[in-house]
Design an enzyme around this catalytic site. Sequence first.
Site, mmCIF file in Angstrom:
data_model
loop_
_atom_site.group_PDB
_atom_site.id
_atom_site.type_symbol
_atom_site.label_atom_id
_atom_site.label_comp_id
_atom_site.label_asym_id
_atom_site.label_seq_id
_atom_site.Cartn_x
_atom_site.Cartn_y
_atom_site.Cartn_z
ATOM 1 N N GLN A 1 65.534 67.303 -3.933
ATOM 2 C CA GLN A 1 66.723 67.804 -3.237
ATOM 3 C C GLN A 1 67.492 68.777 -4.142
ATOM 4 O OE1 GLN A 1 67.546 67.118 0.043
ATOM 5 N NE2 GLN A 1 69.105 68.676 -0.238
ATOM 6 N N LYS B 1 66.565 62.495 5.822
ATOM 7 C CA LYS B 1 65.124 62.757 5.660
ATOM 8 C C LYS B 1 64.355 61.436 5.574
ATOM 9 C CE LYS B 1 65.992 67.243 3.600
ATOM 10 N NZ LYS B 1 66.308 68.012 2.381
ATOM 11 N N ASP C 1 58.410 71.514 0.991
ATOM 12 C CA ASP C 1 59.606 72.345 1.154
ATOM 13 C C ASP C 1 59.222 73.826 1.196
ATOM 14 O OD1 ASP C 1 62.107 71.389 1.641
ATOM 15 O OD2 ASP C 1 62.584 70.912 -0.448
#
Length: 291
Positions: free
Chosen positions: A96, A52, A119
């Site tokens: 994460q 990422k 997200d």
Amino acid sequence: MQILDGKIASAAIKEKLKLIVEKRKAENKKTPHLAVIIVGNDGASETYVSSKVKTSEELGFGSTLVRMDADIPEALLLDQIKTFNDSIDIDGILVQLPLPKHISEARVIEAIDPAKDVDGFHPVSAGRLVQGLETFVPATPYGIMLMLEHFGVETTGKHAVVIGRSNIVGRPMSILLSSQHPFGNCTVTVCHSKTKDLASFTRQADIVVAALGKPEFLKADMVKDGAVVIDVGITRVPDATKKKGFAIKGDVAFEEVAPKTSWITPVPGGVGLMTIGALMMNTLKACERKD
Ligand code: NAD
């Protein structure tokens, strides 16, 4: 059978994003900036986070990576999120997952400012998705939609079976495929761990999305001829022949299923690559909203 190649579709997304960022820079507009927090040192999470950050940099985005020890108190993580929420420069925040057991994922997700929830896991984002309102769509289902669009896979009026009902993949995927959208408009069945005779559903499906995390679960006799098969699964399976000691397996027994399909995603090289592209699209959107 044709391959839904994540390398090709994600390269097209990245190219488009690069051009947009260059244009923004030329116009003295803000550059998108993604902040990523990783807690602990889980191997798979490390791999996802580094790709990422690497992709952010490739595209000309700003990126900030914060590493926290596995045993940090939850309050410290929430403080870090608040710092990012308050930062004018940071457009998107990603924590994460999974997090260590002593930290509540729900509290952490809810602490993220919905305007920076790239997200798409915040309940505000999820609620807006259900109501068909403009929102951040979780990156994996969003990436799958972008892939269907890139290859022009027909979905309207089709029967889609989604295996898995997680908030990250299965649930939002089922909502998107049933939504009024050029690459939605499906009749959707959601199967999960308590579904009885799952194969009786998948055998009727024009489109199967396998997102359960069980390597090579979907076999040839569970799929009808000409189906579109999307494999979301990523599981590390011990394999002494590999340098790293493991192989990456999807949820689909690719060798036997592929010949029966019209389109299929490989693992690796399929959905995973699209997920990162979709995350970057969301980060750009967060930045553009500030214009
Ligand atoms: P999860 O464990 O949260 O959810 C799994 C779902 O599968 C659950 O809803 C469960 O009911 C269902 N399930 C489990 N066993 C089943 C069975 N035998 N039959 C039917 N349904 C069953 O997992 P998740 O976060 O949704 O991830 C699913 C898979 O996708 C994992 O392999 C994960 O690593 C992978 N993943 C890949 C990407 C990507 O970018 N490609 C992104 C996220 C997750």
